[in-house]
Design an enzyme around this catalytic site. Structure first.
Site, mmCIF file in Angstrom:
data_model
loop_
_atom_site.group_PDB
_atom_site.id
_atom_site.type_symbol
_atom_site.label_atom_id
_atom_site.label_comp_id
_atom_site.label_asym_id
_atom_site.label_seq_id
_atom_site.Cartn_x
_atom_site.Cartn_y
_atom_site.Cartn_z
ATOM 1 N N GLN A 83 0.835 -1.202 0.000
ATOM 2 C CA GLN A 83 0.000 0.000 0.000
ATOM 3 C C GLN A 83 0.867 1.248 0.000
ATOM 4 O O GLN A 83 2.099 1.166 -0.012
ATOM 5 C CB GLN A 83 -0.957 -0.023 1.196
ATOM 6 C CG GLN A 83 -2.013 -1.110 1.077
ATOM 7 C CD GLN A 83 -3.052 -1.101 2.174
ATOM 8 O OE1 GLN A 83 -2.857 -0.529 3.240
ATOM 9 N NE2 GLN A 83 -4.183 -1.753 1.925
ATOM 10 N N SER A 91 -4.520 -8.809 4.414
ATOM 11 C CA SER A 91 -5.728 -8.067 4.064
ATOM 12 C C SER A 91 -6.767 -9.047 3.554
ATOM 13 O O SER A 91 -6.479 -9.840 2.652
ATOM 14 C CB SER A 91 -5.435 -7.018 2.978
ATOM 15 O OG SER A 91 -6.639 -6.560 2.383
ATOM 16 N N GLY A 92 -7.959 -9.007 4.120
ATOM 17 C CA GLY A 92 -9.018 -9.901 3.675
ATOM 18 C C GLY A 92 -9.501 -9.593 2.273
ATOM 19 O O GLY A 92 -9.624 -10.486 1.427
ATOM 20 N N ASP A 249 -11.688 2.792 3.272
ATOM 21 C CA ASP A 249 -11.729 1.515 2.570
ATOM 22 C C ASP A 249 -13.108 1.348 1.964
ATOM 23 O O ASP A 249 -14.118 1.464 2.657
ATOM 24 C CB ASP A 249 -11.432 0.402 3.577
ATOM 25 C CG ASP A 249 -11.213 -0.954 2.930
ATOM 26 O OD1 ASP A 249 -11.632 -1.151 1.771
ATOM 27 O OD2 ASP A 249 -10.637 -1.822 3.606
ATOM 28 N N CYS A 253 -13.772 -4.653 4.731
ATOM 29 C CA CYS A 253 -12.487 -4.825 5.424
ATOM 30 C C CYS A 253 -12.459 -6.136 6.210
ATOM 31 O O CYS A 253 -13.022 -6.244 7.300
ATOM 32 C CB CYS A 253 -12.171 -3.650 6.338
ATOM 33 S SG CYS A 253 -10.508 -3.741 7.060
ATOM 34 N N GLY A 254 -11.790 -7.135 5.654
ATOM 35 C CA GLY A 254 -11.767 -8.457 6.266
ATOM 36 C C GLY A 254 -11.000 -8.524 7.568
ATOM 37 O O GLY A 254 -11.498 -9.047 8.577
#
Length: 272
Positions: A83, A91-92, A249, A253-254
């Site tokens: 990122q 990150s999910g 986001d 967001c997992g």
């Protein structure tokens, strides 16, 4: 024009959150473990992350997922989340993007109606369960890595919102979890500006006030995001994760959802 280096990126998104996937051009990153590879990017050579994530080739409103060979022999593939600020351990939403890219490009053979993948990130193995039809990924669900609460009912001081109560929890990265009923805004599009300003301020304050470290992966040692949670009248928890340098986001967001669930369970508010 003579090309010196070519990278192939596939455009993928999860509920509107862009998670591009580097499919070719990079064979591997130095390091014996996925965590060591992430640390190499963050601490020794950050040129690739900056090359693909920042202008003029990238943008701060997206993520780039770097495919690398897995270190765990039981994993089907490995990836590192890149990122605008750094490489992240998990990150999910981006795991869903990676699974979709692997199957729809044929890098891993798709089995209809269901394909299961073991994907290795720096934070550990995530199992992606993919519903497939007519050569497309229709739906992806994840068996996430263990989430846990680091501390409940902590307080940070901010200039604009004063004292804010936060819960520190891990869901793949560390989060400062904030329930918005203590603030003057909601997790709604109309309050995006306030969410972003508060998120950046609370993340900074939380990192200054608290030292965190994953018990098994010592280099995961700071709060990556502030995420806001709102209890809706029907019992649903609506969330909004904020990311550097100041955006929200687009996906649910997992890793943040996992962190919030661990907080709810520790509070006695999650019974399943």
């Amino acid at each position: 024009m003579r090309w010196k280096k070519t990278l192939q990126l596939l455009d993928v998104h999860c509920e509107g959150e862009v998670g591009k996937v580097v499919l070719s051009g990079i064979y591997d990153i130095p390091g014996e473990t996925m965590t060591a590879k992430m640390n190499y990017i963050n601490k020794e050579n950050d040129s690739l992350r900056r090359f693909v994530c920042l202008e003029p080739r990238g943008a701060v409103n997206q993520t780039v997922n770097l495919m690398v060979p897995p270190c765990d022999p039981t994993a089907d593939a490995g990836f590192i989340v890149l990122q605008a600020d750094e490489a992240h351990p998990m990150s999910g939403a981006n795991t869903m993007c990676v699974a979709t890219a692997l199957l729809e490009t044929g890098m891993i053979e798709m089995q209809e109606p269901h394909t299961q993948l073991r994907l290795e990130a720096p934070a550990g193995i995530v199992t992606a369960n993919v519903e497939c039809k007519d050569g497309k990924c229709v739906r992806v669900s994840l068996d996430m890595i263990p989430a846990f609460v680091e501390a409940l009912d902590q307080v940070v001081e901010t200039e604009e919102w004063g004292k804010v109560k936060v819960d520190i929890a891990f869901g793949g990265v560390f989060y400062a979890v904030v329930f918005v009923d203590q603030l003057d805004f909601e997790t709604s599009p109309e309050d995006t500006d306030k969410l972003v300003r508060a998120g950046m301020a609370i993340k900074k304050a939380a990192n200054e006030a608290f030292k965190v470290q994953h018990p098994e992966i010592p280099s995961i040692d700071h709060i990556a995001y502030a995420i806001f949670a709102q209890r809706m009248p029907d019992g649903v928890i609506r969330t909004c994760c904020t990311l550097w340098p100041g955006r929200v986001d687009r996906s649910p967001c997992g890793t943040g959802s996992s962190a919030i669930l661990s907080v709810l369970r520790a509070q006695g508010n999650c019974h399943r």
